[in-house]
Every structure is written in C-alpha cells, then in structure tokens.
Write an enzyme that holds these catalytic residues in place. Structure first.
Site, PDB file in Angstrom:
ATOM      1  N   LYS A 204      35.812  43.959  32.439  1.00 47.23           N
ATOM      2  CA  LYS A 204      36.485  45.159  32.191  1.00 47.23           C
ATOM      3  C   LYS A 204      37.054  45.117  30.814  1.00 47.23           C
ATOM      4  O   LYS A 204      36.673  46.093  29.974  1.00 47.23           O
ATOM      5  CB  LYS A 204      37.780  45.276  33.178  1.00 47.23           C
ATOM      6  CG  LYS A 204      38.532  46.727  32.917  1.00 47.23           C
ATOM      7  CD  LYS A 204      39.557  46.736  34.094  1.00 47.23           C
ATOM      8  CE  LYS A 204      40.717  47.784  33.835  1.00 47.23           C
ATOM      9  NZ  LYS A 204      41.792  47.973  34.778  1.00 47.23           N
TER      10      LYS A 204
ATOM     11  N   GLU B 265      37.145  33.191  30.144  1.00 52.41           N
ATOM     12  CA  GLU B 265      36.176  32.289  30.979  1.00 52.41           C
ATOM     13  C   GLU B 265      34.912  33.160  30.895  1.00 52.41           C
ATOM     14  O   GLU B 265      33.806  32.532  30.509  1.00 52.41           O
ATOM     15  CB  GLU B 265      36.688  32.444  32.496  1.00 52.41           C
ATOM     16  CG  GLU B 265      37.812  31.696  32.689  1.00 52.41           C
ATOM     17  CD  GLU B 265      39.149  32.280  32.522  1.00 52.41           C
ATOM     18  OE1 GLU B 265      39.128  33.366  31.967  1.00 52.41           O
ATOM     19  OE2 GLU B 265      40.140  31.768  33.290  1.00 52.41           O
TER      20      GLU B 265
ATOM     21  N   GLY C 153      41.000  45.788  38.390  1.00 55.09           N
ATOM     22  CA  GLY C 153      39.835  44.599  38.377  1.00 55.09           C
ATOM     23  C   GLY C 153      39.523  44.444  40.107  1.00 55.09           C
ATOM     24  O   GLY C 153      38.541  44.376  40.372  1.00 55.09           O
ATOM     25  N   ARG C 154      40.601  44.160  40.687  1.00 56.33           N
ATOM     26  CA  ARG C 154      40.279  43.865  42.252  1.00 56.33           C
ATOM     27  C   ARG C 154      39.984  45.155  43.038  1.00 56.33           C
ATOM     28  O   ARG C 154      39.840  44.838  44.173  1.00 56.33           O
ATOM     29  CB  ARG C 154      41.415  43.085  42.602  1.00 56.33           C
ATOM     30  CG  ARG C 154      43.061  43.835  42.479  1.00 56.33           C
ATOM     31  CD  ARG C 154      44.160  42.992  42.864  1.00 56.33           C
ATOM     32  NE  ARG C 154      45.456  43.603  42.526  1.00 56.33           N
ATOM     33  CZ  ARG C 154      46.044  43.593  41.437  1.00 56.33           C
ATOM     34  NH1 ARG C 154      45.310  43.267  40.134  1.00 56.33           N
ATOM     35  NH2 ARG C 154      47.196  44.358  41.108  1.00 56.33           N
TER      36      ARG C 154
ATOM     37  N   GLU D 207      47.381  39.293  44.672  1.00 57.87           N
ATOM     38  CA  GLU D 207      47.389  39.853  43.363  1.00 57.87           C
ATOM     39  C   GLU D 207      48.270  41.120  43.297  1.00 57.87           C
ATOM     40  O   GLU D 207      48.841  41.474  42.198  1.00 57.87           O
ATOM     41  CB  GLU D 207      46.280  39.725  42.652  1.00 57.87           C
ATOM     42  CG  GLU D 207      46.466  39.556  41.119  1.00 57.87           C
ATOM     43  CD  GLU D 207      44.950  39.487  40.211  1.00 57.87           C
ATOM     44  OE1 GLU D 207      44.041  40.405  40.639  1.00 57.87           O
ATOM     45  OE2 GLU D 207      44.996  38.803  39.380  1.00 57.87           O
TER      46      GLU D 207
ATOM     47  N   LYS E 229      47.963  32.016  30.821  1.00 61.75           N
ATOM     48  CA  LYS E 229      46.869  32.216  29.835  1.00 61.75           C
ATOM     49  C   LYS E 229      47.473  32.111  28.326  1.00 61.75           C
ATOM     50  O   LYS E 229      46.821  31.540  27.650  1.00 61.75           O
ATOM     51  CB  LYS E 229      46.619  33.858  29.848  1.00 61.75           C
ATOM     52  CG  LYS E 229      45.613  34.193  31.027  1.00 61.75           C
ATOM     53  CD  LYS E 229      45.148  35.664  30.777  1.00 61.75           C
ATOM     54  CE  LYS E 229      44.578  36.229  32.194  1.00 61.75           C
ATOM     55  NZ  LYS E 229      44.499  37.838  31.746  1.00 61.75           N
TER      56      LYS E 229
ATOM     57  N   HIS F 214      37.617  24.345  64.717  1.00 66.55           N
ATOM     58  CA  HIS F 214      37.422  22.696  64.698  1.00 66.55           C
ATOM     59  C   HIS F 214      38.229  22.051  63.652  1.00 66.55           C
ATOM     60  O   HIS F 214      38.227  21.039  63.210  1.00 66.55           O
ATOM     61  CB  HIS F 214      36.192  22.283  64.841  1.00 66.55           C
ATOM     62  CG  HIS F 214      35.216  22.864  65.901  1.00 66.55           C
ATOM     63  ND1 HIS F 214      34.926  21.993  66.805  1.00 66.55           N
ATOM     64  CD2 HIS F 214      34.813  23.945  66.065  1.00 66.55           C
ATOM     65  CE1 HIS F 214      34.454  22.877  67.702  1.00 66.55           C
ATOM     66  NE2 HIS F 214      33.934  24.112  67.423  1.00 66.55           N
TER      67      HIS F 214
END
Ligand code: G6Q
Length: 547
Positions: free
Chosen positions: A205, A211, A266-267, A352, A511, A383
């Site tokens: 965005k 990253e 973003g999400r 978030e 950050k 399990h």
C-alpha cells in the site's frame, strides 16, 4: 460511550449470574427447537450458534447492547464512506471495492466506484493476458510462476485466498508468496524458479515497507543476474500500491501498476488490486465471484434482523464470551485443508483490528477487547491441542468450519472427516460425567477400585461453547461471503467496545527501534539500550562474523 455503562450491559451482567451454571447438555435436553432457533442459513453458509451458552434472553439482551452502542448506524456510516478511522482521518471502504459498477459511494463529494471498476477492468485484462500467454517474459517464454512480494495485509489475504481456491487455479501457473525479510524466504522461493518465466508482483500500500522493499530489490537483483537487462524489469515486475511515485522510482512500468486508495486498510485489502495474484491464479471470473460473495454478505449484514444476522450474532456472542465468561482466546478450527490458512488470516484481521486498550476519545478501556485468535485445521489439531479444549482449565470458545461437498472426494475420507467434525462439537458441548465415565469403565470389565481411580481422568466437564459454520461448497462466492462475515464480526465488536478497529499504532514502536538499531549492526556507534538489549546486540555482532 463506554459499553459497560449501558443498561443492557448491566442487564447482561445480571443475566450472566442467572445462567452461568446452566449446562448446555440440559439446555438441549429441555429444548428440542434450540437448533432451529439459534441457527441461520445464508446463501451457502449455515451458521449454528446453538452450542453456545446462550438463551433467547441472552440474544435479546445482546441485541439491546448492539442497539445502545449504535451498531447499525455505525455500519451505515462505514458503508457510506464517513471517516470513521478517526486517528488517521480516513474513510473505511473495503466494502466499496465489492459494490456494483452502477452504485455510488462518495468521498469528499467524489464517487469512487468508477475508479474501482476501472482498476478491475485492468486486472481482468492483465491477468487474462498472462494466463493466456499473450504477455510473456523477456525471452518470449510463457510465465509459469508468480511471486507476490508483500507482508501483513498485502500478503495474508491473497495468500489465504489463493490457497483456499487452489482447486480452481491454473495448474501451470504457480503463485508464491514472499513476505519475511529473512532472506531464506526469498532464497528458498527463487531456488527452483526460472527468471525467464517468473513474474513479480510487488504489493505494498505504502511502497515503503522495509520487508517488502528489501525483498523487491533483492528479487530485482536476482532477475538482473540472469541474462536480463534493466529494460526487461518492465515486463517482469508489476506493482499494487497507493504510491504511484514510488512504484515509478522503483522502475515499474506505469502500465503494470494497479492502484488502490488510502481508504482501504491493509488487512481489508484483498478485495482491492491486492487481489491481483488471486485473479492470476484462479482467473478474473472467480475473483469477481469472490467479490460477489462478499457483496451478498454485506447486504445480509446491513439488512437481516439481529437474531438472523450471522456477523451480528457471531460478534455479540463473542463479546458475551470475552466480557462475561472471561474467555481469553478464541480458536478457529477449519475442517477443510483448503482453509488451513484461515486462522493466520483471522489473527491479523481480529487482533490487529481490535487489539486495542484505548477508546475512541483516548480514555483507557476498563474491560477486555479482542481475544487471542489461534487455531489449526482439523483433524490434525485433534491430535495435538484438543486435549486442552476438552479438559483444560480455560474456557475457549471455538469456531468449527467445514464444507459439505468435498472438492476432492476419495473413498470415504469426507464422511470420516465430518464424523470427527460433528463428534468434536458434540463432545465439547455434552462432555462426560464422572458417573458416565465410571459406568463405562465397569462396563469394559475394569475393577471397581480401578474404575474409581480412573473415572476423574476420563471425565469431561463439557459446556464448552462452539459455533459451527457449515459451508455448502467451497467456491469463490462462499469464501468471499465467509471472509466478509468475519470482517463484519470484527467491526461490530469494535463498535461495541468503542475502539478504532482500523488503525494499528501498536506495530510502530518496534519498527522505530529497529531503524535505530540497524546502523549499529553495521558498525556505527551504539545507541543507548538497556543492558539486556545491549548485551544481546554485542553477542550477535561477535557471532555474526562471516566465515
Ligand atoms: C494491515 C496493516 C499491515 C500492512 C503491512 C504492509 O492492516 O496495515 O499489516 O498491511 O504493514 O503494509 P504495506 O502494504 O504498506 O506494505
């Protein structure tokens, strides 16, 4: 308004004290229409809320709470493009991304729908040209691999959807996702890829995320280290972003840039051009069906009455668990391998969005907000951690999700999967009393003494709340509806709690500190730290000497 100060909250508190000791086993025994009354069918998704610790009175009181907290009016404000993300002064319009072309949504007086549909047309053309082999790599070969470089919201949504819809994908076009700044992620992804047949989509965005930009630069270096020259970058790199200037500076051909706007969080962005990798993988028609499913859920959310409204009920019952039963977490258990990434996706969406401890006006919250979301697909998880769900000391509400029509039927696999699915929610609800365990042991020939010794270990308290989502068939449409359902659930909870579900300031501090530490790792003078951080950095520098 603080939800704790509403009349309905006080009424719910009293109601909780009245029903907290009721057992679901007895509630079911006394009420044969419980299933019919507490379930909702909507367009291929059946939601059964009846195995939650609720009564008709609970639902009424929760409806009052939603009403007192202005949930419906707030939803209308969001859909209408009001700037409800108050700390960033932004509208929240992921729902506009799935509106019909003829609709109109205004931001500052401008209708944003035409631009959304222009981008959709460009996505259609681009994805079809790649899929049909009309657009090719620099040596004329057909693209075989797409690498989406992005992180957080620019990764989790499209990654989940590509994985979930793999059945519908073009099998000779593989989509990969690289997110981690750890070079292993990029290196292992590129290891078997051919630069001549690989297309990169840099999804960001902001187009400034450390990253993503680090991975994108290294991917370009990898590409250029083949026979390619700088000009070939144009045909092997596309971008999805709101930052047109930065994509151009990176060297991406403006014709390969797909934009979205800052009113998409973003999400919440998989419905935007961030879904380009989805369109490439499953085709534009399927991407459109995903949007259509979400659009149908939007309508259901806005129009269905509270007691038949899936996201409203899921949200309100979630508040009931968190704030009255004190549930700290919520487990998501997809019984469908295609939905294996759903828990990770919902972790971001929910935590978030609602992992906040400050209300809209800045005052601290005096109640719990988002639960910890976690989960894994069934039956594998049976399990491992199901022991704790059944016999642990904590109350963990669970969402069980399964699909009625398997996409890959083999023998009786699906019946066996579903037998487990139904058995688990029944067991969590019913449990097994000590007397039942004792009798069972005696019936199996165990001595009285041994039966008494073992019975407590074989007792299941039950009364553990679950919600079941039974999807008719996993299609782009039903997946879109399911994901939109969760978005609205998170929205409703944020409104009830009076928090801003659409910012994420909590990710900033780390950050900032990383930025300060980076030069130090390359030999610059250290910035002041506590002795633990300073000691660890010094140790790392000593160990990280290249051999
Ligand atoms: C999501 C967050 C966050 C964001 C990433 C990537 O709601 O804002 O996960 O999506 O930090 O950001 P960019 O898309 O700007 O690279």
């Amino acid at each position: 308004m603080n939800c704790r100060q509403t009349y309905s909250w006080l009424a719910l508190k009293q109601h909780y004290n009245e029903i907290k000791n009721l057992h679901l086993r007895d509630m079911f025994a006394a009420d044969t229409v419980r299933f019919a009354d507490f379930s909702v069918e909507f367009d291929g998704i059946f939601a059964d809320f009846s195995k939650n610790r609720i009564t008709r009175e609970t639902i009424k009181l929760l409806e009052n709470l939603a009403h007192e907290c202005n949930v419906a009016a707030s939803a209308e404000r969001m859909f209408a493009g009001k700037k409800i993300n108050s700390t960033e002064n932004r509208a929240v319009l992921h729902t506009a991304l799935r509106r019909a072309a003829t609709d109109s949504v205004l931001i500052d007086g401008k209708n944003i729908i035409p631009e959304i549909h222009e981008v959709l047309v460009r996505i259609k053309v681009f994805s079809e040209e790649i899929r049909d082999g009309k657009r090719r790599g620099f040596t004329g070969k057909i693209f075989t691999d797409i690498v989406n470089i992005g992180i957080g919201g620019s990764d989790l949504g499209p990654k989940l959807v590509c994985d979930a819809l793999k059945f519908y994908s073009k099998r000779n076009l593989t989509v990969h996702f690289v997110s981690n700044i750890d070079s292993t992620h990029l290196a292992e992804t590129l290891r078997t890829l051919n630069p001549e047949t690989t297309l990169f989509i840099v999804s960001s965005k902001t187009f400034t995320t450390e990253e993503t930009m680090t991975n994108a630069r290294s991917a370009r270096d990898w590409f250029l280290s083949s026979a390619a020259v700088e000009a070939d970058v144009q045909s092997h790199f596309a971008a999805v972003s709101t930052n047109f200037t930065a994509t151009e500076q990176f060297g991406i051909n403006p014709a390969n840039v797909f934009v979205f706007r800052d009113w998409v969080g973003g999400r919440y962005s998989l419905w935007s051009a961030i879904g380009l990798s989805v369109a490439l993988s499953v085709g534009f028609e399927n991407f459109s069906d995903l949007l259509a499913g979400a659009r149908a859920m939007d309508k259901h959310f806005l129009e269905a009455p509270f007691e038949k409204n899936i996201p409203m009920l899921a949200a309100a019952i979630g508040v009931w668990h968190v704030n009255f039963f004190g549930a700290e977490s919520q487990s998501v258990l997809p019984y469908d391998e295609y939905l294996r990434l759903l828990p990770a996706y919902l972790q971001q969406l929910d935590m978030e969005s609602n992992g906040k401890s400050v209300m809209l006006q800045g005052e601290p919250v005096d109640f719990h907000t988002a639960p910890i979301i976690w989960g894994q697909p069934g039956t594998d998880s049976q399990h491992s951690f199901f022991q704790l769900l059944h016999q642990g000391t904590r109350l963990i509400p669970c969402d069980f999700i399964a699909v009625a029509k398997p996409l890959n039927p083999i023998g009786d696999h699906h019946k066996r999967l579903m037998a487990n699915f139904f058995a688990q929610t029944e067991a969590l609800m019913r449990g097994k009393t000590t007397d039942e365990a004792h009798d069972e042991l005696l019936g199996a020939g165990t001595s009285t003494h041994e039966a008494e010794r073992l019975a407590p270990h074989k007792t299941f308290a039950g009364n553990r709340p679950t919600t079941t989502f039974l999807i008719d068939k996993l299609t782009p449409y039903t997946l879109g509806a399911l994901l939109a359902m969760y978005e609205h659930k998170v929205f409703v909870q944020g409104i009830i709690w009076g928090i801003n579900s659409f910012d994420q300031w909590g990710v900033e501090l780390g950050k900032q500190l990383a930025k300060a530490i980076l030069p130090e790792l390359s030999g610059e003078d250290p910035v002041p730290h506590d002795c633990s951080t300073a000691g660890l950095i010094a140790l790392y520098k000593k160990q990280n000497v290249r051999t």
